[in-house]
Motif scaffolding. Structure first.
Motif, mmCIF file in Angstrom:
data_model
loop_
_atom_site.group_PDB
_atom_site.id
_atom_site.type_symbol
_atom_site.label_atom_id
_atom_site.label_comp_id
_atom_site.label_asym_id
_atom_site.label_seq_id
_atom_site.Cartn_x
_atom_site.Cartn_y
_atom_site.Cartn_z
ATOM 1 N N THR A 17 0.669 -1.412 -0.009
ATOM 2 C CA THR A 17 -0.022 -0.253 0.070
ATOM 3 C C THR A 17 0.967 1.207 0.198
ATOM 4 N N PHE A 21 0.571 4.231 -2.866
ATOM 5 C CA PHE A 21 0.298 5.108 -1.792
ATOM 6 C C PHE A 21 1.583 6.000 -2.831
ATOM 7 N N ARG A 22 2.654 6.132 -2.749
ATOM 8 C CA ARG A 22 3.915 6.825 -3.559
ATOM 9 C C ARG A 22 3.798 7.200 -5.201
ATOM 10 N N CYS A 25 1.423 8.948 -5.836
ATOM 11 C CA CYS A 25 1.321 10.604 -5.688
ATOM 12 C C CYS A 25 2.080 11.027 -6.813
ATOM 13 N N THR A 32 -2.855 14.565 -3.181
ATOM 14 C CA THR A 32 -2.973 12.950 -2.526
ATOM 15 C C THR A 32 -4.472 12.485 -2.020
ATOM 16 N N HIS A 33 -5.360 12.885 -1.801
ATOM 17 C CA HIS A 33 -6.404 12.416 -1.845
ATOM 18 C C HIS A 33 -6.794 11.954 -3.357
ATOM 19 N N ALA A 35 -4.909 10.473 -4.952
ATOM 20 C CA ALA A 35 -3.081 9.298 -4.498
ATOM 21 C C ALA A 35 -4.095 8.189 -4.216
ATOM 22 N N GLU A 36 -5.106 9.244 -2.882
ATOM 23 C CA GLU A 36 -5.568 7.630 -1.347
ATOM 24 C C GLU A 36 -6.435 7.327 -3.029
ATOM 25 N N ASP A 37 -7.708 7.954 -3.136
ATOM 26 C CA ASP A 37 -8.635 6.981 -4.166
ATOM 27 C C ASP A 37 -7.530 6.025 -4.966
ATOM 28 N N THR A 39 -5.176 4.284 -5.126
ATOM 29 C CA THR A 39 -4.412 3.186 -4.132
ATOM 30 C C THR A 39 -5.579 2.547 -4.237
ATOM 31 N N GLN A 40 -6.886 2.877 -3.305
ATOM 32 C CA GLN A 40 -8.083 2.183 -3.048
ATOM 33 C C GLN A 40 -8.933 1.269 -4.508
#
Length: 169
Positions: A17, A21-22, A25, A32-33, A35-37, A39-40
């Motif tokens: 994870t 995420f990196r 990004c 980052t928001h 990027a989180e989406d 990644t998820q």
């Protein structure tokens, strides 16, 4: 005793994870928001096909490929050009990171076309070969080489004389 598929996936997700995420990004130029989406969504897609992972030799590399394809798919959507505005919180640099360098590089990456950005991230951040990058993006090796050369030229142009200053840090 054999681990269940869910336990195997949980172990994989825990280990990958942060790396996903990196990479996300970098692909999103620091958003980052998003990027989180990404990644998820990548982990969700990986979970959906986890039972077929035995046929895929390297799940970590496949996850990176899924991440890049998810990013490119998101960029094609109309809503991808909407950017929320607001003040960024002030924070102290962590672990010796240089905020000016980070901002300059993320701004330069943001100026690239999504596919060019994906090539730069896969080739130089992920340290993938030309062939691996071509496979991940479903393009020819020649297309990856061409995009790499053009994207790096654009980055050099955007960073201008600052690139030598950044290299010495």
């Amino acid at each position: 005793m054999r681990k269940s598929r869910a336990d195997e996936f949980l172990e994989f997700a825990s280990a990958r994870t942060g790396h996903l995420f990196r990479s996300a990004c970098l692909l999103t130029s620091g958003d980052t928001h998003l990027a989180e989406d990404l990644t998820q969504e990548t982990l969700g897609r990986m979970y959906a096909m986890w039972g077929r992972m035995a046929r895929i030799g390297n799940p970590a590399a496949y996850a990176q490929t899924v991440l890049v394809r998810t990013f490119l798919s998101h960029q094609r959507r109309r809503s991808a050009t909407e950017r929320p505005l607001g003040e960024l919180p002030d924070r102290a640099p962590e672990n010796g990171e240089d905020p000016a360098l980070r901002i300059a590089l993320l701004d330069a990456l943001a100026g690239l076309a999504p596919k060019d950005r994906a090539v730069v991230v896969l080739r130089y951040w992920e340290d993938r070969s030309i062939e691996e990058t071509a496979d991940a993006l479903h393009v020819s090796s020649a297309a990856v080489r061409t995009r790499s050369v053009r994207a790096l030229a654009k980055l050099r142009q955007r960073l201008g004389g600052n690139i030598a200053e950044f290299a010495t840090r």
